[in-house]
Design a protein around this motif. Structure first.
Motif, short mmCIF file in Angstrom:
data_model
loop_
_atom_site.label_atom_id
_atom_site.label_comp_id
_atom_site.label_asym_id
_atom_site.label_seq_id
_atom_site.Cartn_x
_atom_site.Cartn_y
_atom_site.Cartn_z
N VAL A 275 -11.00 -53.23 6.25
CA VAL A 275 -11.70 -53.87 7.37
C VAL A 275 -11.92 -52.86 8.49
O VAL A 275 -12.98 -52.82 9.13
N SER A 276 -10.92 -52.00 8.71
CA SER A 276 -11.07 -50.94 9.71
C SER A 276 -12.25 -50.05 9.37
O SER A 276 -13.10 -49.73 10.22
N LEU A 277 -12.29 -49.62 8.13
CA LEU A 277 -13.34 -48.70 7.69
C LEU A 277 -14.71 -49.35 7.74
O LEU A 277 -15.71 -48.69 8.02
N LEU A 278 -14.77 -50.66 7.47
CA LEU A 278 -16.04 -51.36 7.40
C LEU A 278 -16.83 -51.20 8.69
O LEU A 278 -18.03 -50.89 8.67
N PHE A 279 -16.16 -51.38 9.83
CA PHE A 279 -16.89 -51.33 11.09
C PHE A 279 -17.25 -49.91 11.49
O PHE A 279 -18.28 -49.68 12.14
N VAL A 280 -16.42 -48.95 11.10
CA VAL A 280 -16.77 -47.56 11.36
C VAL A 280 -17.99 -47.17 10.53
O VAL A 280 -18.91 -46.50 11.01
N ALA A 281 -18.02 -47.61 9.26
CA ALA A 281 -19.17 -47.32 8.40
C ALA A 281 -20.42 -48.04 8.88
O ALA A 281 -21.54 -47.49 8.81
N LEU A 282 -20.26 -49.27 9.36
CA LEU A 282 -21.40 -50.01 9.89
C LEU A 282 -22.08 -49.24 11.01
O LEU A 282 -23.31 -49.19 11.10
N ASP A 283 -21.29 -48.62 11.86
CA ASP A 283 -21.85 -47.94 13.02
C ASP A 283 -22.65 -46.71 12.63
O ASP A 283 -23.42 -46.19 13.45
N THR A 284 -22.46 -46.22 11.40
CA THR A 284 -23.21 -45.06 10.95
C THR A 284 -24.68 -45.39 10.77
O THR A 284 -25.56 -44.57 11.06
N THR A 285 -24.99 -46.61 10.31
CA THR A 285 -26.37 -46.96 9.97
C THR A 285 -26.92 -48.17 10.72
O THR A 285 -28.12 -48.43 10.64
N ILE A 286 -26.07 -48.89 11.44
CA ILE A 286 -26.54 -50.13 12.07
C ILE A 286 -27.60 -49.86 13.13
O ILE A 286 -28.42 -50.72 13.45
N LEU A 287 -27.59 -48.64 13.68
CA LEU A 287 -28.55 -48.31 14.73
C LEU A 287 -29.93 -47.97 14.17
O LEU A 287 -30.91 -47.96 14.92
N TYR A 288 -30.03 -47.71 12.86
CA TYR A 288 -31.30 -47.28 12.30
C TYR A 288 -32.44 -48.26 12.60
O TYR A 288 -33.51 -47.86 13.07
N ILE B 35 -35.22 -42.10 6.55
CA ILE B 35 -36.66 -42.04 6.32
C ILE B 35 -37.13 -43.31 5.60
O ILE B 35 -38.20 -43.85 5.89
N ALA B 36 -36.31 -43.82 4.66
CA ALA B 36 -36.68 -45.03 3.93
C ALA B 36 -36.79 -46.23 4.86
O ALA B 36 -37.68 -47.08 4.70
N VAL B 37 -35.89 -46.33 5.84
CA VAL B 37 -35.96 -47.43 6.81
C VAL B 37 -37.26 -47.34 7.60
O VAL B 37 -37.92 -48.36 7.85
N GLN B 38 -37.66 -46.14 7.99
CA GLN B 38 -38.93 -45.96 8.70
C GLN B 38 -40.11 -46.36 7.81
O GLN B 38 -41.08 -46.96 8.29
N TYR B 39 -40.02 -46.03 6.53
CA TYR B 39 -41.09 -46.39 5.59
C TYR B 39 -41.24 -47.91 5.53
O TYR B 39 -42.36 -48.45 5.60
N LEU B 40 -40.12 -48.60 5.39
CA LEU B 40 -40.17 -50.06 5.24
C LEU B 40 -40.72 -50.73 6.50
O LEU B 40 -41.49 -51.69 6.42
N GLN B 41 -40.35 -50.20 7.67
CA GLN B 41 -40.78 -50.85 8.91
C GLN B 41 -42.17 -50.41 9.34
O GLN B 41 -42.99 -51.25 9.72
N LEU B 42 -42.43 -49.11 9.30
CA LEU B 42 -43.66 -48.60 9.90
C LEU B 42 -44.83 -48.53 8.93
O LEU B 42 -45.99 -48.66 9.35
N VAL B 43 -44.55 -48.31 7.64
CA VAL B 43 -45.64 -48.25 6.66
C VAL B 43 -45.92 -49.63 6.07
O VAL B 43 -47.07 -50.09 6.04
N LEU B 44 -44.87 -50.32 5.64
CA LEU B 44 -45.06 -51.65 5.04
C LEU B 44 -45.11 -52.75 6.09
O LEU B 44 -45.48 -53.88 5.78
#
Length: 547
Positions: free
Chosen positions: A34-47, A303-312
């Motif tokens: 559970v500790s690790l989950l929130f640290v890992a979330l913060d790596t990509t949640i801002l994308y 880059i994939a997140v940008q593709y999904l939001q900005l291209v599609l």
């Protein structure tokens, strides 16, 4: 291997003997995950929140890059410091301090009024993450001395890390759509407060060898060395000249500091990290595989997140949901990793994981400006399973090769490799993407040269520039930018696949069977101090790990 017992019943230093010892170990694992989950979330949640942050705080391109990257940068540079400090003063103590700092920094980030405050808050989050990440893995190493049980625990741990990183965009998308971008940080506060109380109550304290003073100077040198290298690479990724004082200078200084760190550790009687670990093929190769895997894929994910939001044109929530197949595939790989490791061995598991991930990445080159949901889903399933299999096999081999009393330092090396690969990956693949994207906007019919130059910075910038133009020019610029982005994405995917295939070749140096290094280590352990000896005072007796 020191600290490895013949059965799951063995205890290790700092783990209290409670009724139902197995329950105790697995309960500790839940808390760590559970500790690790929130640290890992913060790596990509801002994308997925980047567009909202850009609209609200108006950061410049370099500021936006740092808002995203400063977290893994600071975390990577401080992992060795806090990992080895935990070995000396207590891993639980460092972990609890990390909880507190992570919660306070999350509050500062959520309420940041400008880009500068947000960058500082993200840097503090990186410090808190650097305290939490190696502590979770080193406590896991101590609580699970048996390699088979530890493989299962690492599988769960790595699956949670993958789920956190992959679910980040889903959760971030939901929060941004229903609240505001600051809510992606605000959710950390109640969880960190709860973990602070639960961890103090449930987690056992453990330490490694405390002979001799802690090398504070060495820890600072290592931190500055990693910081310099990643800083230089990130500046290159932001578009600065490769040959320049702000790029080559920090890389050169960082390299020199790391060389100095290695020389210092070799001379010391009680080093922070035993550099002889890197002479063992299983350890050094595992570290290299972690770096390459992260380097190839983390930048690609952004880059994939940008593709999904900005291209599609998908919403943040829809973007996150599209990535759920990757989440479930990664979970499956983590939970089945122990059995796969026993059946295939580290060499085949890690190599095949790299190859599977490379195949998935090449399949995704069929993406275009038209939405192909089934192609994306299949590609993400292969990607998640292959990538997680690679990380599981590499982490398990690395951690099992290190002595139990040095688990904090070993965990710090693994997490440093993870974060270093991630930071370099964002910069490197971002540079490849920009180099392939910009030429397509050099000359667009009806668009002034100044507007084209601005649009060449990023797809998001191109859309902003297009919004201020007339009808025909607006449509022409948007279409040219979208086509250039897709073309750049294809080039980036091919570059990522090549890196993954290099990783598959490097992984061939790993042992064929998971038991090989353990058997060698146990033979040496029996000849010296016995298997996994623990002193009566609760501290691990000095022991050596096999080569």
């Amino acid at each position: 291997m020191s600290g490895t017992t013949a059965s799951g019943s063995g205890r290790t230093a700092g783990v209290p003997r409670l009724s139902g010892g197995g329950v105790n170990r697995w309960t500790v694992l839940i808390v760590l995950c559970v500790s690790l989950l929130f640290v890992a979330l913060d790596t990509t949640i801002l994308y997925v929140a980047v567009p909202s942050v850009t609209e609200d705080l108006r950061p410049g391109p370099v500021e936006l890059l740092w808002i995203v990257d400063v977290y893994p940068l600071i975390a990577a540079s401080l992992l060795i410091l806090f990992g080895t400090l935990g070995d000396r003063v207590g891993r639980r103590r460092v972990l609890l301090l990390g909880y507190g700092l992570f919660g306070l920094a999350s509050a500062a980030a959520a309420l940041a009024p400008n880009p500068q405050i947000l960058m500082v808050a993200r840097a503090l989050l990186g410090i808190g993450g650097a305290m939490i990440m190696p502590a979770t893995l080193s406590i896991l190493r101590q609580v699970f001395p048996d390699r088979r049980e530890r493989a299962v625990a690492i599988g769960v741990w790595s699956a949670v890390a993958a789920v956190g990183a992959a679910v980040g965009p889903v959760l971030g998308g939901f929060l941004v759509e229903n609240f505001w971008w600051g809510s992606v940080f605000l959710i950390n506060i109640p969880m960190m407060a709860a973990m602070l109380l639960i961890g103090r109550w449930l987690l056992p304290e453990s330490r490694g060898e405390r002979n001799g003073p802690w090398d504070v100077i060495g820890a600072v040198i290592a931190a500055l060395g990693v910081l310099g290298i990643v800083l230089g690479v990130k500046r290159i990724g932001s578009g600065m000249a490769v040959v320049g004082p702000t790029t080559l200078l920090p890389i050169a200084l960082g390299t020199l500091l790391l060389i100095l760190f290695v020389r210092r550790q070799r001379r010391r009687a009680h080093p922070l990290i035993d550099m002889r670990l890197f002479t063992r093929p299983a350890f050094g190769t595992s570290v290299g595989c972690i770096v390459l895997a992260m380097l190839a894929l983390v930048g690609l994910q952004l880059i994939a997140v940008q593709y999904l939001q900005l291209v599609l044109g998908l919403s943040p929530l829809e973007t996150g949901l599209r990535m759920l197949p990757l989440v479930f595939a990664a979970m499956a790989a983590g939970l089945t990793g122990s059995k796969m490791l026993q059946a295939l061995g580290p060499r085949a598991m890690v190599s095949l994981g790299f190859v599977m991930t490379a195949v998935a990445v090449l399949c995704l080159t069929a993406m275009s400006s038209q939405d192909r949901p089934w192609l994306l889903a299949c590609g993400f399933i292969l990607l998640g399973f292959g990538f997680q299999s690679t990380l599981f096999g590499a982490y398990e081999s690395m951690l099992s090769e290190a002595p139990a009393e040095q688990s904090g330092g070993a965990a710090a090396i693994g997490e440093t490799s993870y974060q270093l690969g991630a930071g370099i990956g964002v910069a490197l693949l971002g540079s490849v993407m920009n180099a392939a994207y910009a030429p397509g906007l050099a000359h667009v019919d009806g668009v002034p040269g100044k507007a084209s130059a601005s649009a060449a910075h990023s797809l998001g910038e191109a859309y902003k520039v297009a919004a201020g133009l007339g009808g025909a020019a607006r449509d022409a610029l948007r279409e040219a930018a979208r086509e250039s982005f897709v073309r750049g994405l294809h080039v980036t995917l091919i570059a990522s696949a090549l890196l993954l295939l290099v990783g598959a070749a490097i992984a061939l140096r790993l042992p064929r069977r998971a038991a090989e290094s353990t058997e060698r280590a146990e033979t040496e352990g029996e000849a010296t101090q016995g298997e996994g000896a623990v002193s009566g005072a609760g501290e691990p007796a000095p022991a050596r790990s096999g080569s």
